[in-house]
Design a protein around this motif. Structure first.
Motif, PDB file in Angstrom:
ATOM      1  N   ARG A   1       0.723  -1.265   0.019  1.00 50.72           N
ATOM      2  CA  ARG A   1       0.003  -0.117   0.079  1.00 50.72           C
ATOM      3  C   ARG A   1       0.816   1.138   0.104  1.00 50.72           C
ATOM      4  O   ARG A   1       0.450   2.099  -0.583  1.00 50.72           O
ATOM      5  CB  ARG A   1      -1.008   0.153   1.146  1.00 50.72           C
ATOM      6  N   ALA A   2       1.882   1.314   0.773  1.00 47.53           N
ATOM      7  CA  ALA A   2       2.841   2.480   0.875  1.00 47.53           C
ATOM      8  C   ALA A   2       3.719   2.633  -0.510  1.00 47.53           C
ATOM      9  O   ALA A   2       3.554   3.699  -1.023  1.00 47.53           O
ATOM     10  CB  ALA A   2       4.182   2.093   1.718  1.00 47.53           C
TER      11      ALA A   2
ATOM     12  N   ALA B   1       0.961   4.273  -2.740  1.00 44.71           N
ATOM     13  CA  ALA B   1       0.840   5.527  -2.668  1.00 44.71           C
ATOM     14  C   ALA B   1       1.836   6.485  -3.223  1.00 44.71           C
ATOM     15  O   ALA B   1       1.287   7.476  -3.924  1.00 44.71           O
ATOM     16  CB  ALA B   1       0.838   5.948  -1.180  1.00 44.71           C
TER      17      ALA B   1
ATOM     18  N   SER C   1      -2.199   9.606  -0.692  1.00 47.15           N
ATOM     19  CA  SER C   1      -1.586   9.529   0.653  1.00 47.15           C
ATOM     20  C   SER C   1      -1.898   8.021   0.848  1.00 47.15           C
ATOM     21  O   SER C   1      -2.676   7.218   0.299  1.00 47.15           O
ATOM     22  CB  SER C   1      -2.566  10.139   1.536  1.00 47.15           C
ATOM     23  N   LYS C   2      -1.243   7.346   1.638  1.00 46.65           N
ATOM     24  CA  LYS C   2      -1.364   6.074   2.107  1.00 46.65           C
ATOM     25  C   LYS C   2      -2.639   5.584   2.842  1.00 46.65           C
ATOM     26  O   LYS C   2      -2.969   4.489   2.376  1.00 46.65           O
ATOM     27  CB  LYS C   2      -0.274   5.484   3.213  1.00 46.65           C
TER      28      LYS C   2
END
Length: 369
Positions: free
Chosen positions: A31-32, A35, A41-42
């Motif tokens: 997910r990071a 992003a 954004s995360k």
């Protein structure tokens, strides 16, 4: 006047589309990483992953980042779910029926082939088509979302059915590939003539010369032509644009003759068929090659007069072999045009079919957003 702000639903759907596109490109991301790749954004990336996972489009791979001991939190890798499915790329030629299952990443995950008799009959081709399509779908264990089919016969633009034209050397009778594949393929089937697919592969090859305006002349067991104008295939009202077999051209002694009939005059047909005997043609005397080159140049003259291509690409086994003779004959015409051999020579039809199948599958996946 204030500009209307996009709705939350629209923002979410666009975010989800970007996430899916990023996973197509990178195969797996945390997910990071999502992003960072998308520029969101995360938490926004996390919400998108949650939504797409609930829809069955994204799945946790079970892989984790190292994390711990000063290296941050452990991250989970996400990828597209196997349920996004595969695309089938299919060719139907005198050599047989071939089907490939392509993943959304462009990998060939299964392949099957069946030989067919000459001349091909609809019942046998139908059985072979159904068999290879089911085999590759079952082998990869994923749903087949769409199929793209290239076939060595004229195709009715409106119905996708094959049409039987006089002297067509391959399939004797009509065939409905879309109807045959409908029980196997989930959403849509695209069917087109093999020469059109080869021309699209040539367009995308990055070969020499203008890529958006050219004529592709296929000279093999059969005869065909595709017109690419502004980057698009021009198919005509019924889908029969480029059927050059019955064009009048120049034959032995300067006589007018239909292109397909020339090969009978020269004794270059397969026994009991209008199919051209390529091996016999290639081993024929130079004088025969000159006659064939002059006839091909006559066909090119007609194509240039009507379609005005910036160049002519020659494909097909004997076309590529005689491209020098054809170029010399074209240079004697009043309107000359650059003549070049095809840049894509290894399975050009399948190359075009694969490209369209992959493009279609990716469009279906991102449309899920």
């Amino acid at each position: 006047m204030e500009s209307a702000k996009p709705s939350q639903d629209l923002v979410r759907s666009l975010t989800d589309e970007h996430v899916l596109t990023a996973l197509v490109r990178h195969r797996r991301l945390t997910r990071a990483e999502l992003a960072t790749a998308i520029g969101i954004s995360k938490p926004t990336a996390g919400e998108s992953v949650r939504r797409l996972t609930e829809r069955g489009l994204v799945a946790d791979t079970g892989e984790r980042t190292p994390g711990g001991r000063g290296r941050g939190r452990v991250g989970s890798y996400y990828a597209l779910s196997p349920q996004v499915g595969v695309a089938l790329a299919v060719t139907i030629t005198p050599e047989g029926v071939i089907a490939e299952a392509l993943s959304v990443y462009g990998d060939t995950v299964a392949r099957a082939a069946r030989q067919i008799d000459r001349p091909a009959r609809p019942r046998q081709v139908s059985a072979a088509l159904q068999s290879v399509a089911a085999e590759v779908r079952d082998a990869c264990g994923r749903p087949a979302r769409l199929a793209v089919v290239g076939v060595a016969d004229p195709v009715d633009r409106a119905t996708g059915r094959l049409m039987q034209l006089p002297d067509a050397p391959f399939l004797v009778g009509e065939l409905d590939p879309a109807g045959i594949l409908a029980p196997i393929v989930g959403e849509r089937v695209v069917v087109d003539n093999d020469v059109n697919w080869a021309a699209l592969a040539e367009r995308d090859s990055g070969g020499p010369g203008p890529s958006r305006d050219f004529a592709y002349l296929y000279l093999g067991e059969g005869l065909g032509c595709a017109i690419v104008n502004d980057g698009e295939i021009r198919r005509g009202g019924a889908g029969l644009a480029g059927e050059i077999a019955h064009l009048l051209t120049v034959g032995p002694g300067g006589q007018a003759i239909r292109f397909i009939e020339l090969f009978g005059e020269l004794g270059l047909r397969r026994a009991g068929s209008t199919a051209i005997d390529v091996d016999r043609l290639l081993s024929s005397p130079d004088r025969t090659h000159e006659v064939l080159a002059a006839a091909a140049a006559g066909v090119i003259a007609a194509v240039v007069a009507l379609a005005d291509p910036l160049r002519v690409v020659i494909g097909g086994p004997w076309g590529v072999a005689l491209v020098g003779d054809i170029r010399a004959a074209v240079d004697r015409l009043p309107r000359r045009v650059p003549v070049q051999p095809a840049a894509v020579t290894g399975e050009p039809v399948m190359a075009g079919v694969r490209s369209e199948a992959l493009h279609g599958l990716r469009a279906l996946v991102t449309a899920g957003a």
